[in-house]
Enzyme design. Structure first.
Site, short mmCIF file in Angstrom:
data_model
loop_
_atom_site.label_atom_id
_atom_site.label_comp_id
_atom_site.label_asym_id
_atom_site.label_seq_id
_atom_site.Cartn_x
_atom_site.Cartn_y
_atom_site.Cartn_z
N LEU A 121 38.70 -14.60 -1.18
CA LEU A 121 37.63 -13.92 -0.30
C LEU A 121 37.64 -12.42 -0.46
O LEU A 121 38.90 -12.10 -0.20
CB LEU A 121 37.38 -14.46 1.05
CG LEU A 121 37.06 -15.96 1.21
CD1 LEU A 121 37.03 -16.10 2.84
CD2 LEU A 121 35.76 -16.21 0.58
N ASP A 122 36.57 -11.80 -0.66
CA ASP A 122 36.63 -10.30 -0.43
C ASP A 122 37.41 -9.73 0.73
O ASP A 122 37.29 -10.39 1.57
CB ASP A 122 35.46 -9.64 -0.83
CG ASP A 122 34.83 -9.94 -2.10
OD1 ASP A 122 35.95 -10.28 -3.10
OD2 ASP A 122 33.66 -9.87 -2.38
N LYS A 123 38.03 -8.50 0.65
CA LYS A 123 38.49 -7.98 2.02
C LYS A 123 37.45 -7.97 3.14
O LYS A 123 37.79 -8.39 4.36
CB LYS A 123 38.89 -6.56 1.69
CG LYS A 123 39.71 -5.80 2.70
CD LYS A 123 40.36 -4.27 2.47
CE LYS A 123 40.67 -3.84 3.48
NZ LYS A 123 41.35 -2.54 3.37
N LYS A 147 28.00 -11.20 -4.05
CA LYS A 147 27.33 -9.55 -4.20
C LYS A 147 26.85 -9.21 -5.48
O LYS A 147 25.67 -8.56 -5.47
CB LYS A 147 28.69 -8.70 -3.64
CG LYS A 147 29.12 -9.06 -2.30
CD LYS A 147 30.39 -8.25 -2.11
CE LYS A 147 31.06 -8.58 -0.72
NZ LYS A 147 32.28 -8.08 -0.53
#
Ligand code: URA
Length: 239
Positions: free
Chosen positions: A102-104, A190
């Site tokens: 998962l992205d930061k 995104k």
């Protein structure tokens, strides 16, 4: 641990296969036949033999983390805090790692395990394990975006995504949506919205297959998966 779970975890067959094996008397524990699949054993201590061969213990750990924003989905990093930094050493020393990234700034469900085979399968696009996200998105959003998600969206690198599902929960200055994708390209959600001229301002993973983020887990908290949840994940990659 239940005998049937132990045998299934050690790769002796599916949960139903090992149940049949146990009932047919092919399994001994400490040299005594055991026909009760719920028989409790001490992994690594009791001697379990199936079809005359010792079932050697390998210790699998499965955790569900409600990932907070601000930590990266890696096992170590010289500068950033990682999801492993949130986990007690008693689990870390078993060599666990996050299943996917998962992205930061993304929050929510992250499974950590040392079961490389299951992790690999959960991430394989061939297995099409759906991942469900809640997102807040800026820009005007409507039926044509639902259609675009359904048809697959061409990302900035020319890749066309697999069919995905977009559900609009609420529209306004910031829209609230649910997104279900079957793959996990870098920054996928995104970039899907970006390709449609919108921007994701908040993202949280709610589910992976039928495994749902425990609503009682506060951000940054984690717990072991239950036997049923491990079974849910195993079933998600069968086919
Ligand atoms: N899609 C994204 O863009 N980011 C994530 O962290 C997960 C899916």
């Amino acid at each position: 641990m239940r005998l049937d779970r132990y045998l299934a975890n050690m790769g002796c067959g599916s949960r139903s296969e090992v149940k049949r094996l146990i009932r047919s008397g092919k399994v001994t524990v400490n040299e005594r036949p055991v026909k009760d699949e719920s028989f409790q054993i001490n992994p690594g201590i009791d001697l379990v033999i199936c079809w005359g061969t010792e079932v050697v213990y390998r210790d699998y750990i499965y955790l569900m983390l409600n990932k907070p924003a601000g930590v990266i989905s890696a096992t170590e990093d010289s500068r950033e805090r990682t999801v492993l930094d949130l986990i007690d050493p008693k689990y870390r020393r078993h060599g666990i790692f996050p299943v996917g990234r998962l992205d930061k700034d993304t929050e929510g469900l992250l499974v950590l395990t040392n079961d490389g085979q299951l992790a690999h399968q959960l991430l394989s696009p061939k297995k099409k394990v759906p991942k469900r996200y809640f997102a807040k998105v800026s820009g005007i959003i409507g039926a044509e975006d639902i259609e675009a998600f359904h048809n697959g969206i061409i990302l900035d690198d020319g890749y066309r995504t697999m069919p995905a599902e977009l559900k609009i929960l609420q529209t306004g200055e910031t829209n609230e949506v649910l997104v279900i994708i079957q793959e996990g390209k870098f920054h996928q959600i995104k970039r899907m919205f970006q390709a449609l001229g919108k921007r994701v301002v908040y993202l949280k993973r709610l589910a992976m297959g039928e495994l749902i983020l425990d609503p009682n887990l506060k951000s940054g908290d984690y717990r072991e998966l239950t036997e049923e949840e491990i079974e849910i994940l195993s079933q998600a990659v069968k086919s």
